[in-house]
Design an enzyme around this catalytic site. Structure first.
Site, PDB file in Angstrom:
ATOM      1  N   ASP A  48       0.827  -1.213   0.000  1.00 27.31           N
ATOM      2  CA  ASP A  48       0.000   0.000   0.000  1.00 27.31           C
ATOM      3  C   ASP A  48       0.862   1.264   0.000  1.00 27.31           C
ATOM      4  O   ASP A  48       1.956   1.274   0.563  1.00 27.31           O
ATOM      5  CB  ASP A  48      -0.891  -0.028   1.255  1.00 27.31           C
ATOM      6  N   HIS A  83       2.781   3.385  -9.046  1.00 33.00           N
ATOM      7  CA  HIS A  83       2.610   1.937  -9.273  1.00 33.00           C
ATOM      8  C   HIS A  83       3.836   1.354  -9.964  1.00 33.00           C
ATOM      9  O   HIS A  83       4.232   0.221  -9.692  1.00 33.00           O
ATOM     10  CB  HIS A  83       1.351   1.676 -10.102  1.00 33.00           C
ATOM     11  N   LEU A 110      10.762 -20.510  -4.684  1.00 31.10           N
ATOM     12  CA  LEU A 110       9.705 -19.682  -4.095  1.00 31.10           C
ATOM     13  C   LEU A 110       8.407 -19.795  -4.889  1.00 31.10           C
ATOM     14  O   LEU A 110       8.414 -19.716  -6.112  1.00 31.10           O
ATOM     15  CB  LEU A 110      10.168 -18.213  -4.117  1.00 31.10           C
TER      16      LEU A 110
HETATM   17  C1  FPP Z   1      -1.835   0.239  -3.382  1.00 31.46           C
HETATM   18  O1  FPP Z   1      -1.401   1.582  -3.389  1.00 31.46           O
HETATM   19  C2  FPP Z   1      -1.376  -0.444  -4.573  1.00 31.46           C
HETATM   20  C3  FPP Z   1      -2.179  -1.005  -5.548  1.00 31.46           C
HETATM   21  C4  FPP Z   1      -3.644  -0.979  -5.498  1.00 31.46           C
HETATM   22  C5  FPP Z   1      -1.597  -1.643  -6.745  1.00 31.46           C
HETATM   23  C6  FPP Z   1      -0.389  -2.489  -6.531  1.00 31.46           C
HETATM   24  C7  FPP Z   1       0.407  -2.522  -7.766  1.00 31.46           C
HETATM   25  C8  FPP Z   1       1.757  -2.621  -7.829  1.00 31.46           C
HETATM   26  C9  FPP Z   1       2.628  -2.800  -6.656  1.00 31.46           C
HETATM   27  C10 FPP Z   1       2.488  -2.460  -9.121  1.00 31.46           C
HETATM   28  C11 FPP Z   1       2.005  -3.282 -10.248  1.00 31.46           C
HETATM   29  C12 FPP Z   1       2.285  -4.686 -10.094  1.00 31.46           C
HETATM   30  C13 FPP Z   1       1.383  -5.656 -10.337  1.00 31.46           C
HETATM   31  C14 FPP Z   1       1.755  -7.083 -10.128  1.00 31.46           C
HETATM   32  C15 FPP Z   1      -0.008  -5.362 -10.794  1.00 31.46           C
HETATM   33  P1  FPP Z   1      -2.479   2.724  -3.487  1.00 31.46           P
HETATM   34  O2  FPP Z   1      -2.668   3.067  -4.926  1.00 31.46           O
HETATM   35  O3  FPP Z   1      -3.716   2.298  -2.769  1.00 31.46           O
HETATM   36  O4  FPP Z   1      -1.767   3.902  -2.729  1.00 31.46           O
HETATM   37  P2  FPP Z   1      -2.464   5.048  -1.884  1.00 31.46           P
HETATM   38  O5  FPP Z   1      -3.215   4.389  -0.776  1.00 31.46           O
HETATM   39  O6  FPP Z   1      -1.309   5.865  -1.397  1.00 31.46           O
HETATM   40  O7  FPP Z   1      -3.348   5.797  -2.842  1.00 31.46           O
END
Ligand code: FPP
Length: 243
Positions: free
Chosen positions: A16, A33, A127
């Site tokens: 997150d 991201h 893994l």
């Molecule tokens: C949460 O941060 C993150 C996500 C919802 C997406 C996770 C995606 C990745 C780590 C990169 C892409 C990789 C793959 C495998 C799809 P947030 O956007 O909720 O952050 P915030 O709470 O600060 O807005």
């Protein structure tokens, strides 16, 4: 110091804080991201290096569809990029990729590239890297109940014989799908202290480590800190101290 003899077998992570990381830098959310994907890549590598057997990351929840079309499509594009760029490296480290969630609802390009990754890493014995995509625990449990209902209708099982163990088999993590043990440790970054519909059944006895670090800044050093915190805890499973 990290106790190499007591590395959790299964670590689950809520990655997150990508959006806030980008916002703090005056960048678009997708830049966050992208940086998150780079962080994830390092954590996968480090998990193999320190002997974690199962790593499960929350990449896209059943609720994440509510985000803008551009952000959603951008995340899936990054996913495709990750798979295309990393497949060789994953194979080199004998990483096996599994998906938790109904990924058939993802854009076609993402589905194709995931299926390639699943197929090409299927025999790997290092893994096991589980990517939760279009995943939500409530959805997972309802799906399990439907599958059980179907097996009851077919006369394969009897309601009175359903146990915690047999129920678990119908979950995405169950032996029919990904065959992963419950995580000993769940890590969430970015200071949020919620589970957000992640592995609700599986984390019944997990230790939770919440960290302030935003996901793109989560390095192997941070990862080891979280594992050390886990190692300093005393797991009792509702019983007395285990010494
Ligand atoms: C949460 O941060 C993150 C996500 C919802 C997406 C996770 C995606 C990745 C780590 C990169 C892409 C990789 C793959 C495998 C799809 P947030 O956007 O909720 O952050 P915030 O709470 O600060 O807005």
């Amino acid at each position: 110091m990290l106790d190499k003899e007591r590395i959790p077998k299964h670590i689950a992570i809520v990655m997150d804080g990508n959006g806030r990381w980008a916002n703090n830098k005056g960048l678009p959310r997708l830049a966050g991201h992208n940086a998150g994907m780079v962080a994830m890549k390092e954590i996968v590598k480090h998990s193999s290096a320190i002997g974690v057997e199962y790593l499960t990351v929350y990449a896209f929840s059943t609720e994440n569809w509510k985000r803008s079309v551009d952000e959603v499509n951008g995340i899936f594009k990054l996913l495709v990029l990750y798979v295309e760029k990393e497949l060789r490296e994953l194979n080199k480290n004998s990483v096996r990729v599994r998906i938790l969630g109904d990924y058939s609802k993802l854009p076609e390009e993402a589905v194709k590239s995931l299926e390639k990754a699943l197929k090409k890493t299927d025999k790997n014995i290092g893994l096991q890297f589980n990517i939760a995509l279009n995943y939500g625990s409530r959805d997972e449990m309802i799906r399990a109940i439907r599958l059980i209902g179907e097996d009851i209708r077919l006369g394969l099982i009897k309601p009175e014989n359903i146990t915690e163990e047999s129920f678990s088999k119908y979950l995405f993590t169950g032996e029919k799908f990904a065959d992963v043990p419950d995580p000993e440790l769940v890590i969430r970054t970015s200071g949020e202290k919620r589970l957000s519909n992640y592995l609700l059944w599986q984390s019944a006895y997990s230790e939770f480590v919440f960290m302030e670090t935003l996901w793109p800044d989560f390095t192997p050093t941070e990862y080891e800190k979280a594992i050390e915190e886990y190692q300093n805890r005393n797991r009792r499973f509702g019983g007395r101290n285990i010494t």
